[in-house]
Design an enzyme around this catalytic site. Structure first.
Site, PDB file in Angstrom:
ATOM      1  N   HIS A  48     -13.111   9.846   7.149  1.00 27.50           N
ATOM      2  CA  HIS A  48     -13.571  10.664   8.272  1.00 27.50           C
ATOM      3  C   HIS A  48     -14.018  12.040   7.778  1.00 27.50           C
ATOM      4  O   HIS A  48     -13.465  12.575   6.816  1.00 27.50           O
ATOM      5  CB  HIS A  48     -12.465  10.804   9.324  1.00 27.50           C
ATOM      6  CG  HIS A  48     -12.198   9.532  10.055  1.00 27.50           C
ATOM      7  ND1 HIS A  48     -12.863   9.191  11.210  1.00 27.50           N
ATOM      8  CD2 HIS A  48     -11.362   8.496   9.783  1.00 27.50           C
ATOM      9  CE1 HIS A  48     -12.442   8.006  11.624  1.00 27.50           C
ATOM     10  NE2 HIS A  48     -11.532   7.567  10.766  1.00 27.50           N
ATOM     11  N   HIS A  49     -15.031  12.572   8.445  1.00 23.63           N
ATOM     12  CA  HIS A  49     -15.580  13.879   8.076  1.00 23.63           C
ATOM     13  C   HIS A  49     -14.544  14.968   8.346  1.00 23.63           C
ATOM     14  O   HIS A  49     -13.932  14.999   9.423  1.00 23.63           O
ATOM     15  CB  HIS A  49     -16.848  14.145   8.895  1.00 23.63           C
ATOM     16  CG  HIS A  49     -17.720  15.212   8.325  1.00 23.63           C
ATOM     17  ND1 HIS A  49     -17.357  16.535   8.300  1.00 23.63           N
ATOM     18  CD2 HIS A  49     -18.955  15.145   7.763  1.00 23.63           C
ATOM     19  CE1 HIS A  49     -18.321  17.249   7.748  1.00 23.63           C
ATOM     20  NE2 HIS A  49     -19.301  16.422   7.405  1.00 23.63           N
ATOM     21  N   PRO A  50     -14.337  15.890   7.409  1.00 21.75           N
ATOM     22  CA  PRO A  50     -13.311  16.919   7.614  1.00 21.75           C
ATOM     23  C   PRO A  50     -13.694  18.008   8.609  1.00 21.75           C
ATOM     24  O   PRO A  50     -12.823  18.729   9.087  1.00 21.75           O
ATOM     25  CB  PRO A  50     -13.131  17.514   6.213  1.00 21.75           C
ATOM     26  CG  PRO A  50     -14.429  17.262   5.525  1.00 21.75           C
ATOM     27  CD  PRO A  50     -14.919  15.951   6.060  1.00 21.75           C
TER      28      PRO A  50
END
Length: 395
Positions: A237-239
């Site tokens: 998942h994108h931070p």
């Protein structure tokens, strides 16, 4: 490649002669990119060949005719000659080639070419217009310049592995440091060739594996340099954006991206979620409550197969997609439509399918500059033809 084939090649680099003295992946990838755009690339190998010829399995063939599929991935559109640079006769062949070349690419450890008698000064004495690309592991100067560079070492040293994976530092599934260094090397080489049109002089272009990885830290780098925050493992998942990543469905994982508030609103409507929920009202809220949001989404996704959700998300205008296996990618009609799958005739293995060039020019139906691509060469395949060409041009 015959002389006739060479003169027939079109493209922005047609007529450019590149000497590829590199081995493994970073340098060969750089040279292949120029070959795809029409340059004539002569790969100069030791009598035992590029290291990657022995990297496998898988291999095709047996014994002396065994060919590594690894080597094939980075050496299309090239000729191959073997030179033993410990002998004066073969050094003279290299000198003759240098005098006619536009580019020389090397990725030896610092100082190796100097000891062989081909320092930058000597190369430019032979050919003042020569563009020299030098790719190293850690840079050509500095306290650790002498270290040998290999891809996974660079991925770790340059921080990439510290932000990749879910449970422990993980390398990327391809040699990304090598590939990025090759791309940067090709980019710098083309810039130097363009400059030479104005100055008439060649120059040395340098890049390294660590520079190429650090150069793509992007927002992960500024999280530290600007905000003072040390990034950790990103997982799937994108931070900094949510929801953006991999989600499990009833049958298979899918990926989606809500990169704007309008996309979040559309996504919430499609899944019958409350877009104004205080936990999720803004991207910052959603990132802060990412785990809760993922759990809610996956609970919804668990009720139907992946195809159902991909159709629903596509109808709502949401960026989404499946996670394809490598074989599925090469059978995918969209990939084939972009010239990303090519057929070549190999000298000993017959008709082969390879990954194709990545750049398309104008409205050409094929990628790169070559309507017909050349198979990766066997070791020393062009020893006679290259020497014959040198003799003819000198006469």
């Amino acid at each position: 490649m015959t002389d006739e084939q060479d003169t027939a090649v079109q493209g922005p680099l047609a007529g450019t002669l590149v000497l590829d003295m590199t081995r493994a992946l970073a340098g060969p990838h750089a040279a292949m990119m120029l070959g795809d755009l029409g340059a004539r690339v002569i790969k100069i190998e030791t009598p035992t060949g590029d290291d990657s010829r022995g990297w496998g399995p898988p291999f095709l063939g047996e014994g002396e005719e065994r060919e590594s599929t690894y080597f094939m991935s980075a050496n299309r559109n090239k000729e191959s000659i073997t030179l033993n640079l410990k002998t004066e006769d073969d050094k003279d062949v290299l000198r003759r080639l240098v005098k006619r070349a536009d580019v020389l690419m090397e990725n030896f450890r610092v100082g190796v070419l100097d000891r062989l008698g081909f320092s930058v000064e000597e190369l430019h004495r032979l050919n003042p217009g020569l563009v020299i690309l030098s790719i190293t592991g850690f840079g050509h100067d500095g306290p650790e310049a002498s270290r040998a560079g290999y891809d996974q070492i660079a991925q770790g040293e340059a921080g990439l592995m510290s932000i990749t994976g879910s449970e422990e530092p993980t390398k990327v599934g391809v040699p990304i440091a090598d590939l990025l260094a090759g791309m940067n090397g090709a980019y710098g080489t083309v810039a130097a060739l363009y400059e030479r049109e104005r100055t008439g002089k060649g120059r040395v272009v340098r890049t390294s594996l660590i520079a190429s990885v650090v150069g793509v830290h992007a927002f992960q780098g500024t999280r530290w340099t600007v905000a003072g925050e040390v990034p950790g493992l990103s997982g799937a998942h994108h931070p900094s954006i949510a929801p953006y990543g991999l989600f499990h469905t009833q049958t298979a994982p899918i990926q989606l991206s809500c990169g704007s508030e309008s996309l979040w609103t559309a996504f919430a409507a499609a899944l019958d979620l409350d877009a104004t929920d205080p936990r999720f009202a803004t991207n910052g809220d959603r990132v802060a409550h990412r785990d809760e949001l993922i759990a809610i989404i996956e609970e919804k996704f668990a009720t139907a197969p992946a195809e159902h959700w991909l159709e629903l998300l596509s109808a709502a205008g949401l960026p989404s997609g499946k996670v394809r296996t490598i074989d599925e990618v090469y059978e995918w009609e969209q990939a084939r439509s972009q010239g990303l799958v090519i057929e070549v005739d190999h000298a000993t293995k017959g008709r082969l399918t390879l990954p194709g060039p990545v750049i398309r020019l104008d409205d050409q139906p094929y990628a790169g500059s070559r309507e017909t691509n050349i198979a990766p060469p066997t070791l020393g395949q062009h020893n006679e033809s290259v020497r014959r060409w040198l003799d003819e041009t000198e006469e």
